[in-house]
Design an enzyme around this catalytic site. Structure first.
Site, short mmCIF file in Angstrom:
data_model
loop_
_atom_site.label_atom_id
_atom_site.label_comp_id
_atom_site.label_asym_id
_atom_site.label_seq_id
_atom_site.Cartn_x
_atom_site.Cartn_y
_atom_site.Cartn_z
N GLU A 99 0.96 -1.18 0.19
CA GLU A 99 0.13 -0.18 0.05
C GLU A 99 0.72 1.32 -0.01
O GLU A 99 2.13 1.53 0.58
CB GLU A 99 -1.17 -0.44 0.84
N ASP A 100 0.57 2.06 -0.80
CA ASP A 100 1.14 3.37 -0.91
C ASP A 100 1.30 3.65 0.91
O ASP A 100 1.36 5.21 1.24
CB ASP A 100 0.29 4.58 -1.89
N ASP A 136 -4.51 5.61 5.97
CA ASP A 136 -4.98 6.53 6.68
C ASP A 136 -6.06 5.86 7.63
O ASP A 136 -6.17 5.71 8.92
CB ASP A 136 -5.89 7.43 5.22
N PHE A 175 -2.39 16.01 4.08
CA PHE A 175 -2.84 15.37 2.95
C PHE A 175 -1.39 15.37 2.01
O PHE A 175 -0.68 17.36 2.10
CB PHE A 175 -3.65 16.19 2.71
N ARG A 186 1.44 12.93 -9.19
CA ARG A 186 1.69 11.22 -9.11
C ARG A 186 3.67 11.87 -9.59
O ARG A 186 3.24 10.74 -8.95
CB ARG A 186 0.65 10.56 -9.69
P1 IMP Z 1 -8.33 5.18 4.55
O1 IMP Z 1 -6.91 4.63 4.89
O2 IMP Z 1 -9.03 3.75 3.63
O3 IMP Z 1 -8.84 6.06 4.92
O4 IMP Z 1 -7.36 5.83 2.94
C1 IMP Z 1 -6.61 5.36 2.05
C2 IMP Z 1 -6.93 5.68 0.79
O5 IMP Z 1 -7.28 7.20 0.74
C3 IMP Z 1 -5.31 5.85 0.02
O6 IMP Z 1 -5.11 4.48 -0.17
C4 IMP Z 1 -5.44 7.07 -0.58
O7 IMP Z 1 -6.10 6.63 -2.25
C5 IMP Z 1 -6.06 7.80 -0.03
N1 IMP Z 1 -5.23 9.19 0.65
C6 IMP Z 1 -4.86 8.67 1.51
N2 IMP Z 1 -4.08 9.73 2.57
C7 IMP Z 1 -3.66 10.15 1.33
C8 IMP Z 1 -3.00 11.76 1.09
O8 IMP Z 1 -2.47 12.07 1.91
N3 IMP Z 1 -2.82 11.63 -0.43
C9 IMP Z 1 -3.46 11.45 -1.02
N4 IMP Z 1 -3.70 10.45 -0.78
C10 IMP Z 1 -4.21 9.59 0.46
MG MG Z 2 -3.67 3.44 -2.07
#
Ligand code: IMP
Ligand code: MG
Length: 189
Positions: free
Chosen positions: A109-110, A113, A162, A175
């Protein structure tokens, strides 16, 4: 003399206020993660699984830095609505092509959050009975977590802000930047 490193990226970095993680720091960390993975998964032919599109840069760099045979596959998801997203409900737009039964799966995973999306996807993959299922995340925002997720490999802890760059976008921009940066608040308006 040009002292502002952001200027070197010209139009690509318009709206970026500050570099949080420079490119060389990311490169070193990705190599260290790849070294750990190569050691831990030796002889296991791991399958690296990613969710499009944010993970594309990290996956490409990680895969090339891993020194053992490894396979890669992707899925794509979309949110039904902002509200369903908050509950971690996502629609699988593209599934994996690789059967997972008996495989050593590493979910790459990148950014994590809240963890809601990943939690949902891990449950889905676990039901396919892989031999093992672990998570490697490059950017973790632990303060934002709503659901606990065991992480085998973590690149960096980030503040609950963010960020963009190294695959991460804001409305499909930024990106391709090799670093991770914070946006100007005006960009969000
Ligand atoms: P979560 O962990 O379900 O809240 O969602 C994570 C997803 O939200 C990631 O896979 C990203 O696509 C997006 N995301 C969360 N934080 C960021 C950020 O700081 N920059 C860009 N995309 C983000
Ligand atoms: Mg993602």
């Amino acid at each position: 003399m040009n002292e502002d490193p952001l200027q070197a990226y010209g139009e690509l970095a318009t709206g970026v206020r500050e570099i949080l993680l420079p490119a060389d720091l990311i490169r070193q960390r990705v190599q260290a993660l790849a070294d750990d993975i190569s050691r831990d998964y030796a002889g296991l032919n791991p399958l690296l699984v990613g969710v499009l599109k944010g993970v594309l840069i990290f996956m490409a760099d990680l895969l090339r830095a891993i020194s053992i045979p490894a396979e890669v596959d992707f899925m794509a998801v979309s949110s039904y609505s902002a509200q369903s997203r908050d509950q971690g409900l996502v629609r699988l737009e593209k599934d994996l092509e690789t059967p997972l039964a008996g495989r050593h799966v590493l979910f790459v995973e990148d950014v994590i959050d809240t963890g809601l999306t990943l939690n949902y996807l891990l449950r889905t993959l676990r039901a396919r009975q892989p031999a093992s299922l672990e998570v490697c995340v490059l950017f973790d925002k632990p303060q934002r977590r709503l659901v606990e997720i065991p992480l085998r490999y973590t690149g960096f802890d980030l503040p609950p802000r963010f960020v963009v760059g190294y695959g991460l976008d804001y409305r499909e921009r930024y990106r391709s930047l090799p670093f991770v940066g914070l946006l100007d608040p005006e960009v969000f308006q």
